[in-house]
Design a protein around this motif. Sequence first.
Motif, PDB file in Angstrom:
ATOM      1  N   THR A   1     -51.352  52.283  15.151  1.00  0.00           N
ATOM      2  CA  THR A   1     -52.683  52.619  14.654  1.00  0.00           C
ATOM      3  C   THR A   1     -53.692  51.575  15.113  1.00  0.00           C
ATOM      4  O   THR A   1     -53.334  50.447  15.450  1.00  0.00           O
ATOM      5  CB  THR A   1     -52.733  52.671  13.113  1.00  0.00           C
ATOM      6  OG1 THR A   1     -52.478  51.364  12.596  1.00  0.00           O
ATOM      7  CG2 THR A   1     -51.738  53.654  12.562  1.00  0.00           C
ATOM      8  N   LYS A   2     -54.957  51.986  15.091  1.00  0.00           N
ATOM      9  CA  LYS A   2     -56.053  51.053  15.350  1.00  0.00           C
ATOM     10  C   LYS A   2     -57.178  51.426  14.398  1.00  0.00           C
ATOM     11  O   LYS A   2     -57.649  52.575  14.400  1.00  0.00           O
ATOM     12  CB  LYS A   2     -56.533  51.143  16.792  1.00  0.00           C
ATOM     13  CG  LYS A   2     -57.674  50.183  17.084  1.00  0.00           C
ATOM     14  CD  LYS A   2     -58.108  50.263  18.531  1.00  0.00           C
ATOM     15  CE  LYS A   2     -59.225  49.269  18.796  1.00  0.00           C
ATOM     16  NZ  LYS A   2     -59.692  49.345  20.171  1.00  0.00           N
ATOM     17  N   LYS A   3     -57.582  50.471  13.606  1.00  0.00           N
ATOM     18  CA  LYS A   3     -58.688  50.695  12.689  1.00  0.00           C
ATOM     19  C   LYS A   3     -59.984  50.432  13.454  1.00  0.00           C
ATOM     20  O   LYS A   3     -60.202  49.341  13.963  1.00  0.00           O
ATOM     21  CB  LYS A   3     -58.548  49.772  11.477  1.00  0.00           C
ATOM     22  CG  LYS A   3     -59.413  50.156  10.321  1.00  0.00           C
ATOM     23  CD  LYS A   3     -59.003  49.372   9.080  1.00  0.00           C
ATOM     24  CE  LYS A   3     -59.812  49.800   7.893  1.00  0.00           C
ATOM     25  NZ  LYS A   3     -59.418  49.059   6.690  1.00  0.00           N
ATOM     26  N   ILE A   4     -60.834  51.437  13.537  1.00  0.00           N
ATOM     27  CA  ILE A   4     -62.099  51.326  14.261  1.00  0.00           C
ATOM     28  C   ILE A   4     -63.121  50.584  13.399  1.00  0.00           C
ATOM     29  O   ILE A   4     -63.817  49.692  13.878  1.00  0.00           O
ATOM     30  CB  ILE A   4     -62.645  52.719  14.633  1.00  0.00           C
ATOM     31  CG1 ILE A   4     -61.596  53.529  15.399  1.00  0.00           C
ATOM     32  CG2 ILE A   4     -63.948  52.615  15.417  1.00  0.00           C
ATOM     33  CD1 ILE A   4     -61.140  52.937  16.694  1.00  0.00           C
ATOM     34  N   ASN A   5     -63.218  50.978  12.138  1.00  0.00           N
ATOM     35  CA  ASN A   5     -64.089  50.325  11.166  1.00  0.00           C
ATOM     36  C   ASN A   5     -63.555  50.662   9.774  1.00  0.00           C
ATOM     37  O   ASN A   5     -62.463  51.218   9.661  1.00  0.00           O
ATOM     38  CB  ASN A   5     -65.562  50.738  11.350  1.00  0.00           C
ATOM     39  CG  ASN A   5     -65.752  52.240  11.299  1.00  0.00           C
ATOM     40  OD1 ASN A   5     -65.242  52.911  10.405  1.00  0.00           O
ATOM     41  ND2 ASN A   5     -66.487  52.782  12.266  1.00  0.00           N
TER      42      ASN A   5
ATOM     43  N   GLU B   1     -62.953  54.600   9.635  1.00  0.00           N
ATOM     44  CA  GLU B   1     -62.325  55.387  10.691  1.00  0.00           C
ATOM     45  C   GLU B   1     -61.186  54.622  11.362  1.00  0.00           C
ATOM     46  O   GLU B   1     -61.280  53.419  11.586  1.00  0.00           O
ATOM     47  CB  GLU B   1     -63.374  55.779  11.741  1.00  0.00           C
ATOM     48  CG  GLU B   1     -62.874  56.764  12.759  1.00  0.00           C
ATOM     49  CD  GLU B   1     -63.971  57.207  13.725  1.00  0.00           C
ATOM     50  OE1 GLU B   1     -63.827  58.294  14.291  1.00  0.00           O
ATOM     51  OE2 GLU B   1     -64.943  56.469  13.928  1.00  0.00           O
ATOM     52  N   ALA B   2     -60.132  55.374  11.685  1.00  0.00           N
ATOM     53  CA  ALA B   2     -58.977  54.808  12.393  1.00  0.00           C
ATOM     54  C   ALA B   2     -58.421  55.864  13.351  1.00  0.00           C
ATOM     55  O   ALA B   2     -58.766  57.045  13.263  1.00  0.00           O
ATOM     56  CB  ALA B   2     -57.901  54.370  11.404  1.00  0.00           C
TER      57      ALA B   2
ATOM     58  N   GLN C   1     -53.447  61.255  20.366  1.00  0.00           N
ATOM     59  CA  GLN C   1     -54.295  60.531  19.426  1.00  0.00           C
ATOM     60  C   GLN C   1     -54.776  61.462  18.319  1.00  0.00           C
ATOM     61  O   GLN C   1     -55.153  62.603  18.585  1.00  0.00           O
ATOM     62  CB  GLN C   1     -55.527  59.976  20.138  1.00  0.00           C
ATOM     63  CG  GLN C   1     -55.203  58.996  21.233  1.00  0.00           C
ATOM     64  CD  GLN C   1     -56.467  58.481  21.907  1.00  0.00           C
ATOM     65  OE1 GLN C   1     -57.477  58.264  21.264  1.00  0.00           O
ATOM     66  NE2 GLN C   1     -56.398  58.289  23.219  1.00  0.00           N
TER      67      GLN C   1
ATOM     68  N   LYS D   1     -57.547  61.146  15.133  1.00  0.00           N
ATOM     69  CA  LYS D   1     -58.540  60.370  14.399  1.00  0.00           C
ATOM     70  C   LYS D   1     -58.365  60.648  12.904  1.00  0.00           C
ATOM     71  O   LYS D   1     -58.056  61.767  12.502  1.00  0.00           O
ATOM     72  CB  LYS D   1     -59.950  60.729  14.839  1.00  0.00           C
ATOM     73  CG  LYS D   1     -60.262  60.291  16.257  1.00  0.00           C
ATOM     74  CD  LYS D   1     -61.687  60.643  16.633  1.00  0.00           C
ATOM     75  CE  LYS D   1     -61.982  60.216  18.060  1.00  0.00           C
ATOM     76  NZ  LYS D   1     -63.341  60.593  18.462  1.00  0.00           N
TER      77      LYS D   1
ATOM     78  N   ASN E   1     -60.360  59.872   9.109  1.00  0.00           N
ATOM     79  CA  ASN E   1     -61.477  59.364   8.318  1.00  0.00           C
ATOM     80  C   ASN E   1     -60.906  58.781   7.039  1.00  0.00           C
ATOM     81  O   ASN E   1     -60.273  59.489   6.251  1.00  0.00           O
ATOM     82  CB  ASN E   1     -62.478  60.477   7.994  1.00  0.00           C
ATOM     83  CG  ASN E   1     -63.222  60.941   9.223  1.00  0.00           C
ATOM     84  OD1 ASN E   1     -63.382  60.198  10.187  1.00  0.00           O
ATOM     85  ND2 ASN E   1     -63.687  62.165   9.205  1.00  0.00           N
ATOM     86  N   LEU E   2     -61.113  57.492   6.835  1.00  0.00           N
ATOM     87  CA  LEU E   2     -60.575  56.793   5.669  1.00  0.00           C
ATOM     88  C   LEU E   2     -61.504  56.990   4.478  1.00  0.00           C
ATOM     89  O   LEU E   2     -62.730  57.052   4.636  1.00  0.00           O
ATOM     90  CB  LEU E   2     -60.401  55.314   5.996  1.00  0.00           C
ATOM     91  CG  LEU E   2     -59.549  55.026   7.246  1.00  0.00           C
ATOM     92  CD1 LEU E   2     -59.606  53.553   7.591  1.00  0.00           C
ATOM     93  CD2 LEU E   2     -58.126  55.492   7.040  1.00  0.00           C
TER      94      LEU E   2
ATOM     95  N   ILE F   1     -52.125  52.544   7.695  1.00  0.00           N
ATOM     96  CA  ILE F   1     -53.380  51.972   8.191  1.00  0.00           C
ATOM     97  C   ILE F   1     -53.863  51.016   7.112  1.00  0.00           C
ATOM     98  O   ILE F   1     -54.114  51.435   5.981  1.00  0.00           O
ATOM     99  CB  ILE F   1     -54.428  53.059   8.453  1.00  0.00           C
ATOM    100  CG1 ILE F   1     -53.890  54.069   9.471  1.00  0.00           C
ATOM    101  CG2 ILE F   1     -55.736  52.428   8.943  1.00  0.00           C
ATOM    102  CD1 ILE F   1     -54.713  55.330   9.587  1.00  0.00           C
TER     103      ILE F   1
END
Length: 150
Positions: free
Chosen positions: A32-36, A39-40, A110, A112, A114-115, A149
Motif C-alpha cells: 500500500t501507499k498512503k497518498i494523504n 486517500e491510499a 491498483q 484506490k 478513500n479513507l 493502511i
Amino acid sequence: MKKINLLIAFVLFAISGAFAQVLKPVEWSVATKKINAKEAVVFIKAKVDEGWHIYGLSVPEGGPIATEFNITADNGAKLNGKVAAKAPKSKYEETFKMNVPYYNGEVIFQQKVNLANGKPTKVKGTATFMVCDKERCLPPDEYEFAVTIK
C-alpha cells in the motif's frame, strides 16, 4: 505376502509423489501507499513466470476467464473506482477464436481507497485468475490477500 505388496505399493506411491510437480507460475504480492490522510492506493503485483500469461481484466464473452478482483475495506473506507492496470497485450487464440487481452512478465494492479478516518484500514480481497502457456491452461486459481493502511 500381503504386507510386502502393501509396502511396495506404498513405496512406489511415495516415490511418484516426490516427482509430481505442482505448477505455480504466478507469484503474487501486495503493498500500500498512503497518498494523504484521505486517500491510499493498494498495489497487487502478479509476477508471471516466463512462457506463461494471465488474462486481462476485461475479456470478451466466450473467451478465457478474465483476471478479476473482489476487494473490501473496513473502518468506513470506500473503494474509489475499479481495479486498474497498464493496457494488456492482445493476441489471437485459436482455442477461443478471438483476440484476447493478456499480461506476461510482471503486472501491477491498483485499487484506490478513500479513507474515512485516521484509524488503520484493513483492505481484504481475492484475485481470481487463469494462467496459460502455449500448450496448456491451468484451472482457475485464487490469491487471497489482506493489508492494513496505517
